[in-house]
Design an enzyme around this catalytic site. Structure first.
Site, short mmCIF file in Angstrom:
data_model
loop_
_atom_site.label_atom_id
_atom_site.label_comp_id
_atom_site.label_asym_id
_atom_site.label_seq_id
_atom_site.Cartn_x
_atom_site.Cartn_y
_atom_site.Cartn_z
CE LYS A 130 24.71 32.74 -7.03
NZ LYS A 130 23.61 32.63 -6.06
CB THR A 139 30.50 30.16 -2.84
OG1 THR A 139 29.25 29.90 -2.21
CG2 THR A 139 30.74 31.66 -2.91
CG ASP A 155 23.00 29.06 -7.53
OD1 ASP A 155 22.79 27.85 -7.34
OD2 ASP A 155 23.30 29.85 -6.62
CB ALA A 193 25.34 34.35 -2.25
N GLY A 194 22.91 33.39 -0.09
CA GLY A 194 22.48 33.39 1.29
C GLY A 194 21.35 34.37 1.51
N GLY A 217 9.44 29.72 -1.43
CA GLY A 217 10.33 29.06 -2.38
C GLY A 217 10.06 27.59 -2.61
CB SER A 218 10.40 24.67 -1.40
OG SER A 218 10.19 23.28 -1.57
#
Length: 209
Positions: A34, A38, A47, A105-106, A163-164
């Protein structure tokens, strides 16, 4: 391999953990990196810690910033040094595991550190494979297409993973799955809440061979 997303909150960390668990089940030595974490609340799991718990692999976090912002912005607001991309490249080069999983990230073009480097820049520097994590619901077709187009303009390609996936998918979810580019994996909603043993057993089934 670099895991990015069409946006924040799309499930990158759980997908990273699932990919790590799948590779570990196949006998590979895996490490998750990672570059920048943040915005953690007190006592909140990072994470990297989530991936270590769910997949049982080694993890490495290179920078952490207190504010819940894009990493370069969070470095500026906290007065901490911005992360050079060279630091990430050198850290990855020093690893000897069979699979290095890097979680961004993002989204793809979020500025992660010094001079505004992004996941796309890092992927080019490392000649790394990419996984784009996408949502199931409304908006995902445009967000995913934009992300893949940005990669294509840079000569990069990626697999798409949802992702979900909802327990009870609606019409938009079902049709989006048909209309997205070929999907390389579908991680079920709530997978991150599974006990680690169940997560590791199920993760290989969430991806196409």
């Amino acid at each position: 391999m670099i895991v990015t997303g069409t946006d924040t909150g799309v499930g990158k960390t759980v997908v990273t953990a699932a990919l790590a668990a799948k590779a570990a089940a196949e006998g590979q030595r895996v490490v998750m990196v990672k570059p920048a974490q943040t915005g953690l609340a007190p006592g909140e799991e990072s994470d990297a810690e989530t991936v270590a718990r769910l997949a049982g692999v080694r993890v490495l976090e290179l920078a952490r910033y207190p504010d819940p912002l894009a990493p370069r912005t969070a470095a500026r607001t906290s007065g901490l040094p911005e992360l050079p991309m060279k630091t990430v490249v050198e850290a990855v080069a020093a690893l000897d595991e069979d699979l290095v999983l890097i979680e961004g990230a993002g989204g793809l073009l979020v500025q992660l550190g010094e001079d505004g480097w992004t996941v796309a820049d890092l992927a080019a520097a490392l000649d790394a494979r990419l996984v784009v994590v996408a949502r199931a619901g409304l908006g995902t077709l445009n967000h995913t297409a934009l992300t893949l187009e940005a990669l294509g303009r840079r000569g990069l390609s990626a697999d798409v993973v949802i992702g979900s996936w909802p327990r009870e998918p609606g019409l938009a979810d079902r049709t989006n799955r048909e209309d997205l580019p070929p999907v390389a994996g579908v991680v079920p909603e709530g997978a991150g809440a599974l006990p680690p043993t169940e997560f590791r057993a199920a993760a290989p089934t969430w991806f196409t061979p």
